[in-house]
Motif scaffolding. Sequence first.
Motif: not given
Length: 332
Positions: A43-44, A68-78, A107-110
């Motif tokens: 929620h950054t 080896d890999l990072v995964v962000l599973t949603g509600d990342i950028a507001t 929240h990622d397309s609000q």
Amino acid sequence: MKRLVGVVLFAFFIVVSVNGQEKQTLKFNNNRELKILQFTDTHTNIEKNKRVEVFEYIRKIVELEKPDLVVLTGDIATDGNPARTYDAFEKLFEEENLPWALVLGNHDSQADWNRQQVATYVQGLKNCLNADRADTDGGSNFVLPVYSSDNEKEALLYFMDSQAYSTLEPLVGGWGWFSHNQVEWYRAQSAQFTAQNNGKPFPALAFFHIPLPEYYAAWTNKDAKAVGRRIESECGPEINTGMFAAMVESGDVMGTFVGHDHYNDYIGVQYNIALAYGRVTKPREKRKQPIPGGRMIVLKEGQRAFDTWIRDVNGKKVYECKYPASFVSVRE
């Protein structure tokens, strides 16, 4: 010969982004493992300087776990325009020399960008492995193969858009659900990869944001006790379009990993599939909310198995378990 050339060209294009940058191919490391670190619900908002602490949290846990890999599973950028926040994540992972991928939350397309605009933007970032082709509903549906040291496919990582909110208001409220088109997209992808493997499903993991309706059944499964905490009711969709059933029938997905519910971080098993939450990564706002952190997932080459645990920002490791060994009553 023409068929061979076509296959070679296809293999080339799947590792090239829309802006011509070559993307990293995922491979098992020298220990025959792929270490995936899941963060969720940051929620950054850099525009308003909100929850920017997550970058420090992520860096600290990355340096502890060395994934080896990072995964962000949603509600990342507001942010209204989220480009600066996604750019900041890209810069962080570039400094850590890490590939990353993401799926979209509700929240990622609000704000100012729709889901497809976000999908297009992030896959233009050099270190982001997103490869959405707009070939089904939503904005982050793609598959990343994981290769052995001799460049043979050994496993699959599915990334899917679990949508945002009900499209049937006011009759049906609540959260979004996978469309029937997405369920069929998954079935087709799974069938195609299984055919490539002489009819044997590849071991696979799936990442999305909103938990499936079957998560509660995994928590209450008396035959295989869940590991972790459930402090709030699962906020899944009111409509069940059959994604879990498709996974059970297809036989490739070993586990699904979601976010959305900030107070839950458990992993349970239902019909031989692990249904897991990550650990919320945004700063703690209430006492009962978990300490921010991430979930480690260690995929094993040549096995239908993975290890997993939660690592909080203070460095504490909790809820360590193995799939399927920690769930001894998992149905064969």
